[in-house]
Design a protein around this motif. Structure first.
Motif, PDB file in Angstrom:
ATOM      1  N   ARG A 104       0.813  -1.219   0.000  1.00  0.00           N
ATOM      2  CA  ARG A 104       0.000   0.000   0.000  1.00  0.00           C
ATOM      3  C   ARG A 104       0.848   1.273   0.000  1.00  0.00           C
ATOM      4  O   ARG A 104       0.368   2.320  -0.436  1.00  0.00           O
ATOM      5  N   SER A 105       2.098   1.181   0.468  1.00  0.00           N
ATOM      6  CA  SER A 105       2.934   2.378   0.515  1.00  0.00           C
ATOM      7  C   SER A 105       3.233   2.905  -0.887  1.00  0.00           C
ATOM      8  O   SER A 105       3.631   4.042  -1.076  1.00  0.00           O
ATOM      9  N   MET A 106       3.048   2.057  -1.896  1.00  0.00           N
ATOM     10  CA  MET A 106       3.320   2.479  -3.270  1.00  0.00           C
ATOM     11  C   MET A 106       2.132   3.208  -3.894  1.00  0.00           C
ATOM     12  O   MET A 106       2.190   3.607  -5.057  1.00  0.00           O
ATOM     13  N   GLY A 107       1.044   3.312  -3.154  1.00  0.00           N
ATOM     14  CA  GLY A 107      -0.155   3.943  -3.705  1.00  0.00           C
ATOM     15  C   GLY A 107      -1.059   2.885  -4.305  1.00  0.00           C
ATOM     16  O   GLY A 107      -0.896   1.689  -4.055  1.00  0.00           O
ATOM     17  N   HIS A 108      -2.009   3.345  -5.128  1.00  0.00           N
ATOM     18  CA  HIS A 108      -2.984   2.430  -5.742  1.00  0.00           C
ATOM     19  C   HIS A 108      -2.349   1.840  -6.991  1.00  0.00           C
ATOM     20  O   HIS A 108      -2.740   2.137  -8.111  1.00  0.00           O
ATOM     21  N   VAL A 109      -1.336   1.027  -6.829  1.00  0.00           N
ATOM     22  CA  VAL A 109      -0.627   0.495  -8.000  1.00  0.00           C
ATOM     23  C   VAL A 109      -1.338  -0.747  -8.522  1.00  0.00           C
ATOM     24  O   VAL A 109      -2.180  -1.336  -7.858  1.00  0.00           O
ATOM     25  N   HIS A 110      -0.983  -1.125  -9.738  1.00  0.00           N
ATOM     26  CA  HIS A 110      -1.527  -2.316 -10.369  1.00  0.00           C
ATOM     27  C   HIS A 110      -0.410  -3.362 -10.358  1.00  0.00           C
ATOM     28  O   HIS A 110       0.421  -3.375 -11.256  1.00  0.00           O
ATOM     29  N   PRO A 111      -0.372  -4.235  -9.330  1.00  0.00           N
ATOM     30  CA  PRO A 111       0.753  -5.176  -9.230  1.00  0.00           C
ATOM     31  C   PRO A 111       0.844  -6.150 -10.402  1.00  0.00           C
ATOM     32  O   PRO A 111       1.925  -6.628 -10.722  1.00  0.00           O
ATOM     33  N   GLU A 112      -0.279  -6.408 -11.058  1.00  0.00           N
ATOM     34  CA  GLU A 112      -0.254  -7.330 -12.208  1.00  0.00           C
ATOM     35  C   GLU A 112       0.274  -6.666 -13.465  1.00  0.00           C
ATOM     36  O   GLU A 112       0.227  -7.238 -14.544  1.00  0.00           O
ATOM     37  N   GLY A 113       0.757  -5.449 -13.321  1.00  0.00           N
ATOM     38  CA  GLY A 113       1.255  -4.710 -14.477  1.00  0.00           C
ATOM     39  C   GLY A 113       0.282  -3.615 -14.830  1.00  0.00           C
ATOM     40  O   GLY A 113      -0.877  -3.625 -14.418  1.00  0.00           O
ATOM     41  N   ASN A 114       0.773  -2.650 -15.605  1.00  0.00           N
ATOM     42  CA  ASN A 114      -0.076  -1.532 -16.005  1.00  0.00           C
ATOM     43  C   ASN A 114      -1.203  -2.048 -16.920  1.00  0.00           C
ATOM     44  O   ASN A 114      -0.931  -2.662 -17.943  1.00  0.00           O
ATOM     45  N   PRO A 115      -2.467  -1.832 -16.538  1.00  0.00           N
ATOM     46  CA  PRO A 115      -3.576  -2.423 -17.299  1.00  0.00           C
ATOM     47  C   PRO A 115      -4.044  -1.609 -18.500  1.00  0.00           C
ATOM     48  O   PRO A 115      -4.891  -2.072 -19.252  1.00  0.00           O
ATOM     49  N   HIS A 116      -3.485  -0.404 -18.694  1.00  0.00           N
ATOM     50  CA  HIS A 116      -4.025   0.501 -19.718  1.00  0.00           C
ATOM     51  C   HIS A 116      -3.449   0.184 -21.095  1.00  0.00           C
ATOM     52  O   HIS A 116      -2.849   1.038 -21.748  1.00  0.00           O
TER      53      HIS A 116
END
Ligand SMILES: [Zn+2]
Length: 302
Positions: free
Chosen positions: A126-138
């Motif tokens: 959570r310290s990294m913010g609302h990241v997408h751990p599975e990779g950038n989804p966009h």
């Protein structure tokens, strides 16, 4: 006997034909870009429900009744995946999705499962913010991914609706032929943009900037998904003074207050790019969306 058999066979066809001729494939598309691609490949054999608009932030949607109703009819769920829709799509499929539109079925197509992803993390907290751990989804903003994803979509349609496989192939081929012509044009434009510096609001432009070799020098969000703060913006202002930045990229659903503040202080124009289909008046198709994006980027860089 032969006549009776052929008569029965003929009757059977007559009874079976009306039902299969009418039934369209119901596609539930999470984002406008996938709704648009489904229209290209599915043509008149599919009915498409697009769950979100260009002005909505797909990171933060609610599983509202209209979405549940659309999910109930779905034969194919077509989304970005990589947890982009994790706040609402699982609720929809669990509550209203049939057995054929659950994860790991033919009716479950996540675009990001079928292309190489950027920013895949080994671990995220959570310290990294609302990241997408599975990779950038966009993933929809890499123009070379679109025809690849179209192939996977066509493959699913062949399986769900084999009777119309020929039409899907024809649609796919004509779409890809047009796409490749446009792609050559976008490559020419991208070559001129190479090395340009931009600032983004959120990391949702990563596939576009990666493909076009555009440098993202800063994000207005201090961490992905966290709103810009005064201290972060002040430090951005100091660092952007030392380099030439062509534009601040903002999507239609993003709050542009921070972008306006920085734009004024640092004299960097804001580019309100369409981001997805429907993102501005010239972006009514996928091709229009990319053409408009490269036109606007080229204008800002020159
Ligand atoms: Zn995101």
């Amino acid at each position: 006997m032969k006549n009776i058999f052929s008569l029965l066979f003929g009757l059977g066809l007559l009874i079976a034909a009306p039902a299969s001729a009418q039934a369209k494939v119901n596609i539930f598309a999470c984002e406008p870009e996938w709704g648009a691609l489904a229209k290209e490949v599915g043509g008149s054999n599919v009915d498409i429900y697009t769950a979100t608009k260009a002005t909505q932030d797909v990171h933060h949607m609610r599983a509202k009744p209209s979405l549940l109703a659309a999910m109930r009819k779905a034969d194919l769920v077509f989304c970005s995946g990589a947890a982009l829709e994790s706040g609402w799509l699982p609720i929809l499929t669990q509550k209203a999705g049939g057995p054929d539109v659950q994860p790991n079925t033919v009716g479950w197509l996540m675009a990001s499962d079928h292309v190489p992803k950027l920013e895949v993390m080994e671990k995220a907290d959570r310290s990294m913010g609302h990241v997408h751990p599975e990779g950038n989804p966009h993933v929809h903003l890499n123009p070379e991914y679109i025809p690849q994803i179209a192939d996977f979509l066509a493959d699913r349609l062949y399986q769900i609706d084999p009777d119309n496989a020929g039409t899907y192939t024809d649609n796919l081929e004509s779409f890809k032929a047009r796409w490749n012509t446009n792609l050559n044009q976008w490559k020419v434009q991208a070559a001129r943009l190479k090395g340009t510096n931009v600032i983004v609001h959120h990391k949702n432009w990563a596939y576009l900037t990666d493909w076009a070799d555009i440098n993202v020098v800063e994000s207005l969000e201090p961490k992905p998904g966290l709103p810009p703060t005064t201290s972060h913006l002040e430090s951005l202002l100091q660092s952007v003074k030392k380099q030439k930045v062509s534009a601040i990229l903002v999507a239609p659903f993003e709050n542009d207050e921070a972008a306006k503040w920085l734009s004024e202080k640092a004299a960097i124009p804001i580019l309100y790019l369409p981001y997805t289909v429907g993102g501005n008046a010239n972006a009514s198709t996928l091709e229009g969306m990319f053409s408009e994006t490269f036109r606007m980027l080229s204008e800002a860089a020159s």
